[in-house]
Design a protein around this motif. Structure first.
Motif, PDB file in Angstrom:
ATOM      1  N   GLY A   1       3.895   7.234  -6.763  1.00  0.00           N
ATOM      2  CA  GLY A   1       3.591   5.793  -6.288  1.00  0.00           C
ATOM      3  C   GLY A   1       2.560   5.369  -5.108  1.00  0.00           C
ATOM      4  O   GLY A   1       2.720   6.220  -4.086  1.00  0.00           O
ATOM      5  N   ALA A   2       1.346   4.920  -5.597  1.00  0.00           N
ATOM      6  CA  ALA A   2       0.374   4.849  -4.537  1.00  0.00           C
ATOM      7  C   ALA A   2       0.299   3.250  -4.010  1.00  0.00           C
ATOM      8  O   ALA A   2      -0.949   2.899  -4.078  1.00  0.00           O
ATOM      9  CB  ALA A   2      -0.851   4.884  -5.237  1.00  0.00           C
ATOM     10  N   GLY A   3       1.346   2.719  -3.958  1.00  0.00           N
ATOM     11  CA  GLY A   3       1.431   1.464  -2.972  1.00  0.00           C
ATOM     12  C   GLY A   3       1.594   1.744  -1.644  1.00  0.00           C
ATOM     13  O   GLY A   3       1.248   3.159  -1.050  1.00  0.00           O
ATOM     14  N   LEU A   4       1.778   0.792  -0.821  1.00  0.00           N
ATOM     15  CA  LEU A   4       1.676   1.048   0.656  1.00  0.00           C
ATOM     16  C   LEU A   4       2.586   1.928   1.108  1.00  0.00           C
ATOM     17  O   LEU A   4       2.363   2.792   2.213  1.00  0.00           O
ATOM     18  CB  LEU A   4       1.515  -0.511   1.332  1.00  0.00           C
ATOM     19  CG  LEU A   4       0.525  -1.333   1.005  1.00  0.00           C
ATOM     20  CD1 LEU A   4       0.721  -2.478   1.915  1.00  0.00           C
ATOM     21  CD2 LEU A   4      -0.743  -0.607   1.699  1.00  0.00           C
ATOM     22  N   VAL A   5       3.990   2.003   0.821  1.00  0.00           N
ATOM     23  CA  VAL A   5       4.947   2.770   1.099  1.00  0.00           C
ATOM     24  C   VAL A   5       4.319   4.178   0.843  1.00  0.00           C
ATOM     25  O   VAL A   5       4.771   5.199   1.592  1.00  0.00           O
ATOM     26  CB  VAL A   5       6.317   2.362   0.536  1.00  0.00           C
ATOM     27  CG1 VAL A   5       7.247   3.273   1.073  1.00  0.00           C
ATOM     28  CG2 VAL A   5       6.743   0.938   1.117  1.00  0.00           C
ATOM     29  N   GLY A   6       4.136   4.532  -0.688  1.00  0.00           N
ATOM     30  CA  GLY A   6       3.856   5.849  -0.867  1.00  0.00           C
ATOM     31  C   GLY A   6       2.641   6.247  -0.308  1.00  0.00           C
ATOM     32  O   GLY A   6       2.656   7.338   0.458  1.00  0.00           O
TER      33      GLY A   6
ATOM     34  N   VAL B   1      -7.332  -5.327   0.208  1.00  0.00           N
ATOM     35  CA  VAL B   1      -8.146  -4.051   0.169  1.00  0.00           C
ATOM     36  C   VAL B   1      -7.470  -3.077   0.975  1.00  0.00           C
ATOM     37  O   VAL B   1      -7.993  -1.973   1.085  1.00  0.00           O
ATOM     38  CB  VAL B   1      -9.378  -4.672   1.028  1.00  0.00           C
ATOM     39  CG1 VAL B   1     -10.202  -5.836   0.307  1.00  0.00           C
ATOM     40  CG2 VAL B   1      -9.130  -5.159   2.453  1.00  0.00           C
ATOM     41  N   THR B   2      -6.292  -3.307   1.750  1.00  0.00           N
ATOM     42  CA  THR B   2      -5.952  -2.125   2.669  1.00  0.00           C
ATOM     43  C   THR B   2      -5.426  -0.924   1.849  1.00  0.00           C
ATOM     44  O   THR B   2      -5.936   0.119   2.017  1.00  0.00           O
ATOM     45  CB  THR B   2      -4.687  -2.887   3.386  1.00  0.00           C
ATOM     46  OG1 THR B   2      -5.249  -3.577   4.281  1.00  0.00           O
ATOM     47  CG2 THR B   2      -4.252  -1.602   4.579  1.00  0.00           C
ATOM     48  N   ALA B   3      -4.776  -0.924   0.717  1.00  0.00           N
ATOM     49  CA  ALA B   3      -4.306  -0.068  -0.103  1.00  0.00           C
ATOM     50  C   ALA B   3      -5.313   0.814  -0.493  1.00  0.00           C
ATOM     51  O   ALA B   3      -5.347   2.057  -0.526  1.00  0.00           O
ATOM     52  CB  ALA B   3      -3.250  -0.544  -1.280  1.00  0.00           C
ATOM     53  N   ALA B   4      -6.372   0.209  -1.309  1.00  0.00           N
ATOM     54  CA  ALA B   4      -7.472   0.729  -1.447  1.00  0.00           C
ATOM     55  C   ALA B   4      -8.381   1.622  -0.519  1.00  0.00           C
ATOM     56  O   ALA B   4      -8.794   2.564  -0.548  1.00  0.00           O
ATOM     57  CB  ALA B   4      -8.605  -0.213  -2.120  1.00  0.00           C
ATOM     58  N   ALA B   5      -8.277   0.999   0.731  1.00  0.00           N
ATOM     59  CA  ALA B   5      -8.929   1.717   1.988  1.00  0.00           C
ATOM     60  C   ALA B   5      -8.169   3.010   2.069  1.00  0.00           C
ATOM     61  O   ALA B   5      -8.803   4.073   2.657  1.00  0.00           O
ATOM     62  CB  ALA B   5      -9.127   0.824   3.152  1.00  0.00           C
ATOM     63  N   ILE B   6      -6.878   2.888   2.172  1.00  0.00           N
ATOM     64  CA  ILE B   6      -6.081   3.994   2.529  1.00  0.00           C
ATOM     65  C   ILE B   6      -6.297   5.088   1.451  1.00  0.00           C
ATOM     66  O   ILE B   6      -6.512   6.304   1.912  1.00  0.00           O
ATOM     67  CB  ILE B   6      -4.593   3.593   2.814  1.00  0.00           C
ATOM     68  CG1 ILE B   6      -4.463   2.640   4.025  1.00  0.00           C
ATOM     69  CG2 ILE B   6      -3.713   4.885   2.944  1.00  0.00           C
ATOM     70  CD1 ILE B   6      -2.812   2.252   4.143  1.00  0.00           C
ATOM     71  N   ALA B   7      -6.127   4.782   0.206  1.00  0.00           N
ATOM     72  CA  ALA B   7      -6.427   5.566  -0.719  1.00  0.00           C
ATOM     73  C   ALA B   7      -7.696   6.457  -0.703  1.00  0.00           C
ATOM     74  O   ALA B   7      -7.882   7.454  -0.812  1.00  0.00           O
ATOM     75  CB  ALA B   7      -6.241   4.956  -2.157  1.00  0.00           C
ATOM     76  N   GLY B   8      -8.795   5.494  -0.421  1.00  0.00           N
ATOM     77  CA  GLY B   8     -10.241   6.142  -0.188  1.00  0.00           C
ATOM     78  C   GLY B   8     -10.132   7.242   0.959  1.00  0.00           C
ATOM     79  O   GLY B   8     -10.907   8.193   0.567  1.00  0.00           O
TER      80      GLY B   8
END
Length: 401
Positions: A43-48, A178-185
């Protein structure tokens, strides 16, 4: 506020991966590499993603498995409000730890995290009584009481209709779009990290996550799939009464001169435990039940948060079921928009977008934390405060794996 990313959280012990699990039955090559990772996050949501960030800080290698091409669930459909102050008990401790984690992650990954706080407006004496009682419990540093003029300054609007309010300086705000994408990046740029997008998880057992593209092996596994818990662990979801809560939300143009802080209202006082558990909240609920019962019927939390571009995220209502039908009720949306327009002192709010939010909800527990198998941990926030708790939960669960 000064911040040292190197000391943001306690170090986690580094344990080398022990190699493929003896229970691995697939003959296909592991898509994450033969050696296995220190941690696999489902899971690549904010918790994951928070679990992945904290694992990277500990020096662990990380594999993340996500069924979509980007985060499109609860992590992008919320207010982006880390509601730290209004939590109680363990949730307050987790929220405070998570606040530190959010600031550290923002410093490293470079995304926007506003320390603007939240203002709770009071438009009646019983609302002010809730805030005064809460301030007496928490102290003046955590809850700053405001008179009508002070609340108007925080709101950035006129004081008409206000009797006072309170300011919560510890609350944070991010942009959920945009935050989840920024963390994943940022994670994808770190050594030892790989994200497997568009990869469905078919099963989880010690040492291996079975996916639509092949097995992903790891010494430890954490499953953070939110309201989709029943897809992978249906009995665990049943045991914890996990349902889906769907929300009516909208993006609107901000009125002129609106302040930077999140804005909470009387219905918010009935939603967040720190406020809702005060003795004064009973009289507030009774008045709303008599004069605005439709707000209680939709379990309203009329509030708004400002994005960096000046638009407002507004909402929300709460409807509970095992499934989340996609249909939005225009009467519900109109009720929420009218309530917030009244609070903000405008005739109407111009809507740019509408959507249905969704998150895991349980009437019996705010958190589902379980270890269905050795080295496998499930973490689901079941009370709608995933943004608030994400990094605190990540630190807790990684320390226990």
């Amino acid at each position: 506020m000064s911040f040292d990313a190197a000391t943001a959280s306690p170090a986690l012990p580094r344990t080398p991966p022990s190699g493929p699990s003896s229970t691995e039955s697939s003959a296909r090559e592991a898509i994450g590499g033969d050696g296995g990772a220190d941690l696999v996050v489902v899971g690549a949501g904010l918790v994951g993603l928070a679990h992945a960030v904290e694992a990277v800080r500990a020096g662990w290698s990380v594999q993340i498995v996500e069924r979509d091409a980007a985060a499109v669930g609860a992590s992008v459909r919320n207010f982006g409000h880390a509601c730290v102050t209004a939590q109680v008990g363990e949730l307050l401790e987790l929220a405070q730890d998570s606040r530190d984690g959010w600031l550290g992650a923002a410093s490293r990954a470079g995304f926007w995290a506003a320390q603007a706080g939240a203002v709770v407006v009071a438009r009646a004496a019983d609302e002010m009584a809730v805030l005064e009682e809460f301030a007496g419990l928490r102290g003046a540093d955590a809850v700053q009481l405001l008179d009508a003029e002070g609340a108007a300054r925080r709101l950035g609007r006129g004081s008409q209709g206000l009797v006072g309010g309170a300011f919560f300086p510890a609350d944070l705000r991010i942009d959920p779009r945009v935050t989840a994408a920024a963390i994943a990046g940022w994670l994808q740029q770190q050594p030892g990290v790989r994200i497997h997008w568009r990869t469905c998880v078919q099963g989880v057992e010690p040492g291996v996550v079975h996916t639509s593209r092949g097995p992903v092996r790891g010494e430890r596994i954490v499953v953070c799939v939110g309201h989709d818990l029943d897809y992978l662990f249906p009995q665990l979801a049943d045991d914890n009464d996990v349902q889906r809560c769907r929300l009516s939300m909208a993006l609107v143009d901000a009125p002129p001169d609106l302040g930077e802080n999140a804005v909470l209202t009387a219905t918010s006082m009935l939603r967040y435990d720190g406020l809702a558990q005060t003795q004064a909240a009973g009289a507030l609920r009774e008045r709303i039940a008599q004069h605005r019962p439709q707000l209680l019927d939709i379990v309203a939390n009329a509030m708004c948060t400002r994005r960096p571009d000046g638009t407002l995220l507004v909402g929300d209502s709460h409807h509970y079921d095992l499934a989340a039908p996609p249909f939005l009720d225009e009467d519900v949306a109109d009720l929420l928009l009218a309530e917030l327009a009244d609070v903000l002192g405008v005739e109407r709010l111009r809507v740019r977008q509408r959507w249905q939010g969704v998150y895991a909800s349980s009437a019996t527990t705010p958190l589902v934390r379980a270890e269905p198998a050795p080295g496998v941990r499930v973490v689901t926030v079941s009370t709608g405060i995933g943004v608030t708790l994400s990094f605190g939960l990540a630190r807790q669960s990684l320390a226990q794996l």
